[in-house]
Design an enzyme around this catalytic site. Structure first.
Site: not given
Ligand code: UDP
Length: 322
Positions: A10-12, A31, A36, A76, A149
């Site tokens: 993913g991004f982070i 992942d 992602g 994450l 969430y």
């Protein structure tokens, strides 16, 4: 050090994996590629110290093996983005709750340190919006999808703290506030990549609500540095830390800034929340972290301001046409 990064495509996660490889760690990424992308890992995919596993954190067998084989877990993997969570409610709750249960169960079995990536969503909708780690949480009704969430990530935090207190599992919790930078996609609703893309293609920039809501944005490099330093710091164990920038901006000002910096001809349009998300949607009016705790422990302060962040993101979208 051998690290497992869940959600590392993913991004982070991909920026974190890169930083860990750069400092000489061995890194395994797991992942499921739901949000992602393997392309995010292209800079490190050939590195001898890097390996990638395509799979879900919901698989106990796989997670047992991966956690046994590493020393520290950066957890994450989670459902990301308000829009994604509203559109995929079952999957989001399941991954956030069951996934973390599995990670903690095996981390405890093999005595591995865990960093939990949590979120400022946990705070909910308190009006003043200046949040300290021990601030009360104020969330809306269970009929409003967004709050699932907040609650699922809060449950992750409870579970981490429970493992720490009851089983002495070393855990560190980071509550990430709006983070942005290259590779973040606007597909799941995030405002900066959406505005930059819209502006670069001279399409209307879409403000949801009245645009007077504020957010504070933190650059990915600053976020990753905070995560790595916290994991290295023994005094961070069993604690929660806000990670973000204290400088807030209204979404309207953000839209104007993006249009200016891109030299775009885009107009700004206002879209009601109910149209953008779902009936009854509730937004946070303001959301700014108090970063006193992380600052006093590890001297953390973000380096990038909003203009610098936007320049980086604009350059990324210009270069990749992502
Ligand atoms: N937003 C907006 N236009 C968009 C996308 C988002 O005005 O095209 C708003 C959104 O309603 C929120 C803020 O920008 O008030 C930040 O949204 P994002 O989803 O990036 O993060 P959030 O802080 O909601 O988790």
């Amino acid at each position: 050090m051998k690290a497992l990064v869940t959600g590392g495509a993913g991004f982070i996660g991909s920026h974190l994996a890169e930083a860990l490889i750069k400092r000489g760690d061995e890194v395994v990424v797991i992942d499921d590629l739901s949000t992602g992308n393997r392309r995010n890992l292209s800079e490190i995919s050939e590195d001898k110290k890097f390996s990638f596993v395509e799979g879900t954190i919901l698989s106990e067998k796989l997670m047992g093996e991966l956690i046994k084989g590493c020393e520290v877990i950066y957890h994450l993997a989670a459902a990301v983005g308000v829009k994604f969570v509203i559109d995929n409610p079952v999957r989001s709750i399941e991954v956030n709750v069951k996934g973390t249960e599995i990670v903690l169960e095996f981390a405890s079995k093999f005595k591995r340190k865990v960093f939990l990536s949590s979120t400022s969503e946990v705070y909910g909708k308190t009006e003043d919006g200046f949040f300290k780690e021990d601030s009360d949480r104020v969330v809306g009704a269970t009929t409003i999808g967004r709050w699932s969430y907040s609650c699922s990530k809060a449950l992750d935090e409870f579970l981490c703290l429970a493992y720490y207190r009851e089983k002495e599992l070393p855990v560190v919790i980071g509550r990430l506030f709006n983070t942005c930078g290259p590779r973040q996609t606007g597909k799941y609703g995030m405002v900066i990549p959406r505005f930059v893309k819209q502006a670069l293609s001279n399409e209307p920039v879409t403000i949801y609500g009245d645009g007077k809501q504020t957010r504070s944005f933190c650059y990915i490099e600053d976020t990753v540095r905070a995560i790595i330093s916290l994991v290295e710091e023994p005094k961070a164990i069993g604690e929660i830390f806000n990670i973000g920038s204290e400088t807030a901006t209204t979404i309207e000002d953000l839209a104007r800034k993006v249009i200016k910096l891109t030299g775009s001809n885009s107009d700004i349009i206002y879209i009601p929340y109910e149209e953008a998300y779902e009936k009854g949607f509730e937004d946070m009016r303001h959301r700014v972290p108090d970063t006193g705790k992380i600052h006093s422990l590890i001297g953390y302060k973000p380096h990038y301001n909003l203009d610098m962040i936007l320049e980086k993101v604009i350059e990324y979208f210009r270069k990749t046409r992502a």
